[in-house]
Motif scaffolding. Structure first.
Motif, PDB file in Angstrom:
ATOM      1  N   ARG A   1       3.907   2.652   1.360  1.00 23.94           N
ATOM      2  CA  ARG A   1       3.596   3.802  -0.114  1.00 23.94           C
ATOM      3  C   ARG A   1       2.892   4.269  -0.613  1.00 23.94           C
ATOM      4  O   ARG A   1       2.022   4.639  -1.380  1.00 23.94           O
ATOM      5  CB  ARG A   1       4.981   4.056  -0.288  1.00 23.94           C
ATOM      6  N   ASP A   2       2.928   2.686  -1.536  1.00 29.70           N
ATOM      7  CA  ASP A   2       1.898   2.814  -2.696  1.00 29.70           C
ATOM      8  C   ASP A   2       0.366   2.583  -2.611  1.00 29.70           C
ATOM      9  O   ASP A   2      -0.514   1.758  -2.924  1.00 29.70           O
ATOM     10  CB  ASP A   2       2.525   1.223  -3.316  1.00 29.70           C
ATOM     11  N   GLY A   3       0.163   2.530  -0.940  1.00 30.40           N
ATOM     12  CA  GLY A   3      -1.488   2.448  -0.264  1.00 30.40           C
ATOM     13  C   GLY A   3      -2.189   3.889  -1.041  1.00 30.40           C
ATOM     14  O   GLY A   3      -1.490   4.869  -1.266  1.00 30.40           O
ATOM     15  N   GLY A   4      -3.674   3.415  -0.690  1.00 33.31           N
ATOM     16  CA  GLY A   4      -3.935   4.608  -1.018  1.00 33.31           C
ATOM     17  C   GLY A   4      -4.144   5.880   0.360  1.00 33.31           C
ATOM     18  O   GLY A   4      -4.512   6.876  -0.301  1.00 33.31           O
ATOM     19  N   LEU A   5      -3.483   5.597   1.595  1.00 36.37           N
ATOM     20  CA  LEU A   5      -3.706   6.274   2.379  1.00 36.37           C
ATOM     21  C   LEU A   5      -2.001   7.534   2.259  1.00 36.37           C
ATOM     22  O   LEU A   5      -1.268   6.565   2.163  1.00 36.37           O
ATOM     23  CB  LEU A   5      -3.640   6.202   3.356  1.00 36.37           C
ATOM     24  N   SER A   6      -2.617   8.746   2.729  1.00 38.73           N
ATOM     25  CA  SER A   6      -1.073   9.715   2.597  1.00 38.73           C
ATOM     26  C   SER A   6      -0.696   9.923   3.848  1.00 38.73           C
ATOM     27  O   SER A   6      -1.169   9.786   5.223  1.00 38.73           O
ATOM     28  CB  SER A   6      -1.456  11.009   2.245  1.00 38.73           C
ATOM     29  N   PRO A   7       0.060   9.931   4.494  1.00 42.06           N
ATOM     30  CA  PRO A   7       1.004   9.881   5.709  1.00 42.06           C
ATOM     31  C   PRO A   7       0.429  11.426   6.410  1.00 42.06           C
ATOM     32  O   PRO A   7      -0.077  11.012   7.442  1.00 42.06           O
ATOM     33  CB  PRO A   7       2.929  10.430   5.457  1.00 42.06           C
ATOM     34  N   THR A   8       0.299  12.215   5.793  1.00 43.40           N
ATOM     35  CA  THR A   8      -0.555  13.471   6.629  1.00 43.40           C
ATOM     36  C   THR A   8      -1.647  13.032   6.684  1.00 43.40           C
ATOM     37  O   THR A   8      -1.911  13.734   8.224  1.00 43.40           O
ATOM     38  CB  THR A   8      -0.700  14.586   5.654  1.00 43.40           C
ATOM     39  N   ALA A   9      -2.679  12.670   5.676  1.00 41.58           N
ATOM     40  CA  ALA A   9      -4.123  12.001   6.192  1.00 41.58           C
ATOM     41  C   ALA A   9      -3.713  10.804   7.406  1.00 41.58           C
ATOM     42  O   ALA A   9      -4.639  10.883   7.937  1.00 41.58           O
ATOM     43  CB  ALA A   9      -4.664  11.523   5.123  1.00 41.58           C
ATOM     44  N   ILE A  10      -3.162  10.162   7.280  1.00 38.80           N
ATOM     45  CA  ILE A  10      -3.145   9.321   8.581  1.00 38.80           C
ATOM     46  C   ILE A  10      -2.255  10.064   9.881  1.00 38.80           C
ATOM     47  O   ILE A  10      -2.992   9.568  10.721  1.00 38.80           O
ATOM     48  CB  ILE A  10      -2.018   8.180   8.364  1.00 38.80           C
TER      49      ILE A  10
END
Lengths: 247, 247
Positions: free
Chosen positions: A190-199
DNA sequence: CCGATATATTACCCGCAGGTAAGAAAAAGT
DNA sequence: ACTTTTTCTTACCTGCGGGTAATATATCGG
């Protein structure tokens, strides 16, 4: 026993929340609170390292209180898993209800599935070990997994039939795609740089571009902003369980 | 080196401790026999469900004998994991030593990695939970994983630089590819219908076709039959350990 | 206010599996 | 043959954690 109390005999709108309903509701909410706490801990530390005392402690109760809602630790695990399975099932149902080519459906599935893998209950689908379940529940889980896998294959096969997907082995293609998606559940933070939608967007493109048949109609059209609603499956109270937590 | 021992009759994976007789053999071979038995059981039943008694029993010895070779259960787990890591490392070293475009290197890596995932020690790389290790060993393992991941990204980046791979996000592309490969370790069964080389071939094609830049020079050339040798990394005795099983 | 029904707590049980101690049995050295 | 060293066994300890019994406390129906 508890006949559904559609409307109270004599109580006017003065007290809209009947004790019956409110009580049962409170119970369900507590049950779900247990699951939320449990799934989080299980993912964080791993099933075997989490004690029921810890789960209880996080909820400000004590271990035996949990046994009012579940028969044992493994049932909690199963119910967490089932929550994830229901989410996937509802996604599939929705896609099946809609229309679109095999490729279009596959893309929808990939997108939704990728986003799901970034949620707790979604990740539990691939990070929990089915061998921790009772044989009966494990069988239910295996069946659900099989259905999901079959859906991937079906969409690919349908796409090959309708010309939107080029020739390939549906089985291995499905393995490749599903594997890639499942792995999200292992590395996403969750605290990574990638948002779920981006992924989800990126994976949808990356995983299907190799399959698309040549032709203008199969190019990737980015969906407009349309914010997918959060928490898709929480509409009804009495949902049919995936299998019922039988022992 | 290891000339086929005169193992006359006996059991499945040859055990140096054949009942009662000839119990003298190089220490390292026994150590490795423990690892082979352990990794098999761990994959079969899951680390937490396997007892040291079971491991010992399979080797025709008793539990405390294991402590002559390992400090504890978690160290056995770590050494199994390390075996897999060494295999990957040697693959990477070999590819780095050779030549080829970024895409060609990536394909070699994908192919070898896919085949590795169909082996016990290879699968242990992705199916063991690093949280079962001591913090120190877990750190070693995390570092190794990071190196592997970096290699995928490097090859992709190199391919973009030399024009063999079209523009994309190396990080997410690597995740997608590695995820797909890692998942093999979860679903592959020796008794399934798919051979490791078939899987490796198919995945190499499937996972890189979407990345190849347009152009004749980047088409997939199938390697001739050339049966890859089994057991690739077992040449030297005094191998440098990935990190040394420190506690 | 009074039972009845849920819900929660305290205190306990107990089986399991990792780990250890002390010593037997081989192997190796002399 | 004797020690010495390595390897392995028998017997035991111990802590942890899932699960249970008996009991208290709240809530509800009346």
């Amino acid at each position: 026993m508890d006949s559904a109390p559609p409307t109270p005999p004599s109580s006017p709108p003065s007290s809209p929340w009947l004790p019956f309903e409110s009580r049962r509701r409170a119970r369900d909410e507590k049950r779900e609170a247990v699951l939320r706490a449990a799934v989080q801990l299980f993912l964080e530390q791993g099933y075997h390292r989490v004690t029921l005392n810890e789960v209880a402690e996080r909820l400000n109760i004590t271990k035996p209180a949990l046994y009012n809602y579940f028969r044992g630790k493994d049932e909690i695990l199963f119910e967490c898993w089932s929550m994830g399975a229901e989410l996937v099932d509802s996604v599939i149902t929705e896609i099946n209800a809609g229309s679109g080519s095999g490729l279009a459906r596959l893309r929808k599935l990939v997108h939704a599935y990728a986003a799901l893998m970034a949620t707790d209950f979604g990740a539990s689908l691939v990070r929990f070990d089915l061998r921790d379940l009772t044989e009966r529940n494990a069988a239910v889980a295996r069946a659900a997994k099989k259905r999901i896998d079959a859906t991937f294959r079906d969409y690919i096969a349908a796409g090959m039939a309708d010309g939107s997907i080029k020739a390939c082995d549906p089985k291995l293609a499905a393995f490749a795609i599903a594997g890639s998606l499942n792995w999200i559940g292992h590395w996403y933070r969750r605290d990574g740089g990638l948002s779920p939608t981006a992924i989800a967007d990126e994976f949808t493109a990356r995983l299907t571009e190799g399959l698309a048949a040549a032709g203008p109609q199969h190019t990737i059209k980015k969906k407009p902003g349309a914010p997918q609603r959060r928490n898709p499956g929480r509409k009804t109270t009495g949902k049919k369980r995936t299998g019922g937590g039988t022992r």
